[in-house]
Design an enzyme around this catalytic site. Structure first.
Site, PDB file in Angstrom:
ATOM      1  CG  ASN A 198     -36.556 -40.378  81.189  1.00 54.31           C
ATOM      2  OD1 ASN A 198     -37.263 -39.981  80.442  1.00 54.31           O
ATOM      3  ND2 ASN A 198     -35.520 -41.306  80.883  1.00 54.31           N
ATOM      4  CD  GLU A 282     -39.008 -44.252  76.622  1.00 54.25           C
ATOM      5  OE1 GLU A 282     -38.129 -43.580  77.064  1.00 54.25           O
ATOM      6  OE2 GLU A 282     -38.931 -45.152  75.833  1.00 54.25           O
ATOM      7  CG  ASP A 361     -35.062 -45.365  71.157  1.00 52.56           C
ATOM      8  OD1 ASP A 361     -34.478 -44.182  71.107  1.00 52.56           O
ATOM      9  OD2 ASP A 361     -35.443 -45.798  72.213  1.00 52.56           O
ATOM     10  CD  GLU A 389     -30.611 -46.202  74.572  1.00 45.94           C
ATOM     11  OE1 GLU A 389     -30.750 -45.149  74.408  1.00 45.94           O
ATOM     12  OE2 GLU A 389     -31.518 -47.104  74.957  1.00 45.94           O
ATOM     13  CD1 TRP A 536     -40.614 -53.001  76.451  1.00 51.95           C
ATOM     14  CD2 TRP A 536     -40.615 -50.708  76.298  1.00 51.95           C
ATOM     15  NE1 TRP A 536     -40.413 -52.444  77.517  1.00 51.95           N
ATOM     16  CE2 TRP A 536     -40.262 -51.146  77.639  1.00 51.95           C
ATOM     17  CE3 TRP A 536     -40.771 -49.326  75.995  1.00 51.95           C
ATOM     18  CZ2 TRP A 536     -39.964 -50.149  78.787  1.00 51.95           C
ATOM     19  CZ3 TRP A 536     -40.556 -48.476  77.241  1.00 51.95           C
ATOM     20  CH2 TRP A 536     -40.265 -48.875  78.364  1.00 51.95           C
TER      21      TRP A 536
END
Ligand code: GCU
Length: 675
Positions: A198, A282, A361, A389, A536
């Site tokens: 990102n 995203e 994910d 994560e 999502w």
């Protein structure tokens, strides 16, 4: 004469190893196992040509091999000799014994470097290995992706701030980066992406101006350890940086802007590796904005980078993140395949598609992405997540190597048999442009990874990606031996915590691959309906009758059809769908009986109670190791195990109560479930 190897063996048995904190603050973890010894081994490079990498070897050799000799023993040598490229490739090595010591053969300085670390490992951490020992990497690109931002934060980082950046400046601690490069090279990593996929405004300017001088310094340090540097770029950079009106990949002005930009990058950093791009995902800009497709975008950049040997790594993590939760036809899992499979064969030779291991994910359990095996004419990289994560934030122990191995060994059944690890190489038109990447887990914390045991994931990633034959158990033991001073029995106990930790984490979190159920945005801790009515696209659809996502052709989203025929039938049919993937593919009643013989509801209760008990056992084992561990590591994991216990208890109680209330079915063992 007694060989050095024999001598070494004896030293090892004397258990003189210890972990050493070097340079005051950084724990060199698996590279610091040494015995007290003042003598330094002599060595020589046969071809005499100096490169940045051979200079690294010269510097590292004395440190690494202090322990091979003991005071008073005769001199010994390590010789580096030209090796046979046909057999060893450009990075492989062969280690043999000589009268005076060892020889390392390779066709390149990088191979010598890996050989040096390989020899060190053989002598310090592996069980008996005969010489000659030959090792050639199984994947060409072995990469760590940093999701580091210029402000010093790390997206999904759990070990402190970035080692590269600090408050919108380059941290400039080259010694620290050198230590990191050494850590990576010691397990065979040869590529690093240094900024987040990102790409925010500040990093969008990395492709130009003064930033490039700083990036060159980083790249030089990494290059001395055989590591190539990649940058994430913003697809809209022509607008933000170039002041153009558009970033349309088919607009000649846009293409020329990138050509100029790439040219300037290569003037500053001649061995720059290339770009990584997250586009149309995203909120990131991409070719869809202009009605173009992903091959248009990737190929435009590839044309700019091609003349310099640069590559474009283009991510397939593209999906609609603004879904209507009530629309059961939309299925996020389908997205990557729907978008990229039709483009197979349309990318230039210097484009590589980077594909996450699963279709959603980085969950604790997902099926393997159906793109593997289906893409037959496109260079490809498999993307894993080393940073934890969704798998415990480096608070909960979760050794991920078993999961990675499962993915790599998964037979896609395209054709007779084709595992993912084979598909990566064989379906990539340019084999050296294929490989495996992992989202990194280090930060400024003194032990690199926050959790001491999370180092094993970084170590294991490198080792497994280099050598696919290694078992998750062998890698865990290797890391433990190199990081602690333990008897074989205790080493086994610690390694067992690691190797069982993924199943334990899975047990107390999301059942049967249903996924998510975690706190939105932070992705740690339980929130069963946290994503249920959100945009999502990650839903479990639990109601009073049942739970799970129907992805079948017959009654669901038809995601199952994206697999080869054999896999399609297996997943489509409730009776052959593996238990652990059940709720990813099917919506079933709570009374559905699994292959294990348990009902879904009883499985949920049992795993959640057991998960907590297993964490309690980990705590006991950790206490039993107390006297054999250095204090810092002991306290580090003791504290984390307390957090893990709290987390496990809260998952257990909320999940059990939630499903008890939905189903009304009591636990057949009568354990405590809150009403
Ligand atoms: C996940 C993660 C994001 C990341 C994204 C990606 O969605 O939560 O932080 O940006 O993956 O892989 O691009």
């Amino acid at each position: 004469m007694e060989s050095i190897f024999m001598r070494k063996r004896r030293i090892r048995n004397e258990a003189l190893w210890r972990t050493e904190i070097m340079h005051g603050r950084r724990d060199f973890c698996w590279l610091t196992k040494q015995v007290q010894n003042k003598n330094i081994i002599t060595y020589y490079l046969d071809d005499g040509k100096k490169t940045a990498v051979t200079e690294t070897i010269e510097r590292e050799m004395p440190l690494l091999f202090k322990e091979i000799r003991r005071s008073g023993s005769p001199d010994a040598s390590i010789a580096f000799l030209p090796g046979d490229e046909a057999a060893l490739g450009t990075e492989g090595y062969r280690i043999g014994e000589t009268e005076a010591g060892y020889k390392i053969e390779s066709a390149s300085p990088a191979g010598y470097l890996y050989g040096m670390y390989g020899l060190h490992r053989l002598l310090t951490a592996q069980n008996e290995t005969g010489f000659p020992y030959e090792s050639v990497p199984d994947q060409s690109i072995r990469m760590i992706d940093h999701w580091d931002n210029f402000d010093g934060s790390i997206e999904r980082g759990y070990a402190g701030e970035s080692i590269f950046y600090d408050h919108n400046t380059f941290r400039g601690d080259m010694e620290l980066i050198r230590q990191y490069a050494r850590l990576l090279a010691s397990v065979g990593i040869n590529a690093v992406l240094i900024n987040n996929v990102n790409v925010h405004r500040a990093e969008t300017f990395f492709v130009t101006g003064e930033a490039l001088t700083e990036i060159r310094k980083i790249s030089d340090v990494l290059a001395a350890y055989g590591i190539k540097t990649y940058l994430s770029v913003n697809f809209a950079a022509p607008i933000t940086v170039g002041q153009l009106k558009s970033a349309d990949p088919l607009e000649p002005e846009v293409a020329s802007w990138w050509e100029e930009t790439v040219k300037r990058i290569y003037e500053e950093i001649p061995d720059f590796a290339g770009f990584v791009v997250k586009a149309d995902s995203e909120g990131e800009p991409g070719p869809f904005t202009y009605g173009r497709n992903h091959d248009d975008g990737a190929n435009m950049l590839a044309r700019a980078a091609g003349p310099y040997g640069g590559v474009i790594i283009w991510r397939c993590f593209v999906y609609d993140c603004a879904q209507d939760w009530w629309n059961r036809e939309a299925d996020r899992a389908r997205a990557a395949y729907d978008i990229f499979e039709p483009l197979d064969g349309r990318f230039l030779d210097n484009v590589i598609l980077q594909i996450k291991n699963g279709p959603i994910d980085f969950q604790i359990r997902e099926p393997v992405s159906p793109l593997f095996g289906a893409l037959k004419k496109t260079n490809q990289i498999l993307e894993f997540q080393i940073t934890q994560e969704y798998t415990g934030h480096q608070r909960d122990i979760c050794y991920l190597v078993p999961m990675w191995k499962e993915t790599m060994d998964f037979d896609t059944k395209h054709g007779k048999s084709l595992t993912v690890k084979e598909a990566l190489r064989e379906n990539s038109p340019v084999r050296r442009r294929s490989g495996i990447a992992g989202v990194g887990n280090v930060g400024m914390d003194a032990n690199w990874t926050g959790s001491k045991l999370a180092q094993a994931n970084l170590y294991g990633f490198g080792r497994l990606v280099w050598n696919h034959e290694l078992s998750a158990e062998a890698i865990a033991e290797e890391w433990v031996r190199q990081s602690f001073c333990l008897t074989e029995e205790k080493c086994g106990k610690l390694a067992a915590i690691l190797t069982t930790s993924r199943e334990v984490y899975e047990a107390y979190t999301c059942p049967l691959s249903v996924g998510f159920m975690c706190k939105p945005s932070i992705h740690y801790g339980v929130d069963i309906d946290g994503y249920e009515y959100d945009r999502w696209g990650t839903y479990h659809y639990a109601d009073r009758d049942g739970v799970g996502r129907d992805r079948t052709v017959k009654t669901g989203t038809s995601y199952t059809r994206q697999y080869s025929d054999a896999r399609f039938s297996e997943y489509e049919d409730l009776s052959s769908c593996p238990d652990e993937l059940l709720l990813f593919f099917h919506h079933v009643p709570y009374t559905h009986v699994l292959h294990s013989g348990k009902t879904v509801i009883q499985h949920i209760y049992d795993t959640h109670f057991e998960g907590v008990e297993r964490v309690r056992e980990y705590q006991a084992v950790w206490e039993s190791l107390k006297d054999s561990l250095d204090e810092e590591s002991y306290l580090n994991m003791k504290e984390r195990l307390v957090w893990q216990m709290e987390n496990a208890v809260s998952w257990r109680d909320q999940v059990n109560t939630y499903f008890y209330r939905k189903s009304g079915i009591p636990d057949e063992k009568g354990r405590k479930i809150y009403q």
